[in-house]
Scaffold this motif. Structure first.
Motif, PDB file in Angstrom:
ATOM      1  N   SER A  18       0.815  -1.225   0.000  1.00  0.00           N
ATOM      2  CA  SER A  18       0.000   0.000   0.000  1.00  0.00           C
ATOM      3  C   SER A  18       0.847   1.274   0.000  1.00  0.00           C
ATOM      4  CB  SER A  18      -0.918  -0.013   1.220  1.00  0.00           C
ATOM      5  OG  SER A  18      -0.144  -0.122   2.397  1.00  0.00           O
TER       6      SER A  18
ATOM      7  N   ASP B 126       7.316  -5.039   5.586  1.00  0.00           N
ATOM      8  CA  ASP B 126       6.450  -5.288   6.742  1.00  0.00           C
ATOM      9  C   ASP B 126       7.121  -4.843   8.035  1.00  0.00           C
ATOM     10  OD1 ASP B 126       4.223  -6.548   5.362  1.00  0.00           O
ATOM     11  OD2 ASP B 126       5.690  -8.063   4.820  1.00  0.00           O
TER      12      ASP B 126
ATOM     13  N   LYS C 213       6.773   0.460  10.972  1.00  0.00           N
ATOM     14  CA  LYS C 213       7.651  -0.611  10.469  1.00  0.00           C
ATOM     15  C   LYS C 213       9.098  -0.438  10.921  1.00  0.00           C
ATOM     16  CE  LYS C 213       4.074  -1.647   7.814  1.00  0.00           C
ATOM     17  NZ  LYS C 213       4.122  -1.731   6.369  1.00  0.00           N
TER      18      LYS C 213
HETATM   19  O1  LIG Z   1       6.220  -7.355   1.082  1.00  0.00           O
HETATM   20  C1  LIG Z   1       5.201  -6.880   0.660  1.00  0.00           C
HETATM   21  C2  LIG Z   1       4.237  -7.654  -0.148  1.00  0.00           C
HETATM   22  O2  LIG Z   1       4.648  -8.963  -0.298  1.00  0.00           O
HETATM   23  C3  LIG Z   1       4.883  -5.468   0.941  1.00  0.00           C
HETATM   24  O3  LIG Z   1       5.890  -4.661   0.461  1.00  0.00           O
HETATM   25  C4  LIG Z   1       4.736  -5.314   2.419  1.00  0.00           C
HETATM   26  O4  LIG Z   1       3.681  -6.170   2.826  1.00  0.00           O
HETATM   27  C5  LIG Z   1       4.450  -3.883   2.840  1.00  0.00           C
HETATM   28  O5  LIG Z   1       3.213  -3.467   2.405  1.00  0.00           O
HETATM   29  P1  LIG Z   1       2.576  -2.092   2.893  1.00  0.00           P
HETATM   30  O6  LIG Z   1       3.321  -0.998   2.193  1.00  0.00           O
HETATM   31  O7  LIG Z   1       1.131  -2.224   2.474  1.00  0.00           O
HETATM   32  O8  LIG Z   1       2.714  -2.016   4.381  1.00  0.00           O
END
Ligand SMILES: O=C(CO)[C@H](O)[C@H](O)COP(=O)(O)O
Length: 286
Positions: free
Chosen positions: A72, A129, A166
């Motif tokens: 996102s 994440d 994060k």
């Molecule tokens: O690794 C990923 C998908 O596989 C994404 O980059 C990760 O989940 C981060 O997503 P977001 O920007 O929605 O927090």
């Protein structure tokens, strides 16, 4: 609230002109208006700040092959790239890490390529994440980490963008669902057994789909296992990553160790924290 997300085409308006009988699909612009920005939540604003700062500092005029990650936060990377204008972007080709980023590239009218045509990328931008103090990260919350790791490894520069939640000292602090592991479907039970036994993740589970009966199936037609590990194990992510990767049936592990050059985190107060791979930390004021 209109956000630059993957469902960009579902938000599209259909314009029927009096002449031709075929309706034209006009997707909404990825570039947000000031009123759309004002309506964003604090978390969305912080993702956008991180993405803008990362693009401004790292995407150079001479860059031609650009990897676009998943999640996102990445739509804001694309928003900033599109804002640089068609003149710069017509000379560039964009490589997606999966279905979502492919849609994003296509609906933003950017040139689409693939990593088999362009095995060396100038730069890849991606979300995460969680990112630790040494820039190791967990990826795969969106089940895209196989292609994400290929594009991270193929890039001369790999840059992470994320919101403040994060930014952690050790992996597994806030992101507790575990390390995403892509496995070939017929081996999932064996790999689960290995993880729960020898590798010390008794709560490892097969990721199940939300709106479909059965498991999540990745863009590569594989299954995903989420394996949580104790804090001590996550303090040395490279070791556990290598041990998981040695299990037959594992395609890729969502631990990216020593890959990123810098990670950009948007903060609640409008500032951006930058962690660099040389240990330097930077604070960009609002
Ligand atoms: O690794 C990923 C998908 O596989 C994404 O980059 C990760 O989940 C981060 O997503 P977001 O920007 O929605 O927090």
């Amino acid at each position: 609230m209109p956000l630059p997300s993957t469902d960009i085409l579902s938000q599209a308006t259909v314009q029927v002109s009096p002449g031709p009988s075929v309706p034209t699909i006009v997707p909404p612009s990825i570039v947000l208006t000031p009123s759309q920005v004002a309506k964003l939540s604090v978390i969305e604003k912080s993702k956008r700040l991180a993405a803008f700062a990362a693009v401004d500092e790292h995407l150079l005029g001479e860059h031609r092959v650009i990897g676009i990650g998943s999640g996102s936060t990445v739509p804001y990377v694309v928003e900033r790239i599109v804002s640089q204008g068609p003149e710069l972007n017509k000379a560039r080709v964009f490589i997606p890490t999966g279905f979502q980023s492919k849609e994003l590239i296509v609906s933003s009218h950017l040139n689409l390529g693939d990593v088999d045509q362009y095995p060396t990328l100038d730069i890849t931008f991606d979300g995460a994440d969680e990112v630790d103090r040494d820039l190791n990260c967990i990826k795969g919350g969106g089940a895209c980490h196989l292609r994400e790791k290929v594009l991270a490894e193929a890039a001369k520069t790999f840059i992470l963008v994320a919101d403040y939640r994060k930014n952690v000292e050790f992996l597994g602090t806030n992101f507790s669902q575990g390390v995403p592991i892509e496995v070939v479907p017929f081996a999932y039970a064996k790999v689960l057994q290995n993880l729960r036994g020898t590798l010390g993740s008794p709560n490892a589970v097969l990721r199940m789909a939300k709106m479909k009966a059965g498991p999540v199936v990745s863009d590569n037609a594989n299954f995903i296992i989420d394996a949580p590990f104790a804090t001590d194990v996550m303090k040395d992510p490279y070791t556990i990553m290598a041990r998981i990767k040695m299990l037959t049936g594992v395609v890729e592990v969502g631990l990216f160790c020593h890959m990123a050059k810098a990670a950009y985190f948007g903060n609640e107060d409008g500032s951006v924290t930058v962690k660099w791979n040389n240990g330097k930390n930077e604070h960009i004021s609002p």
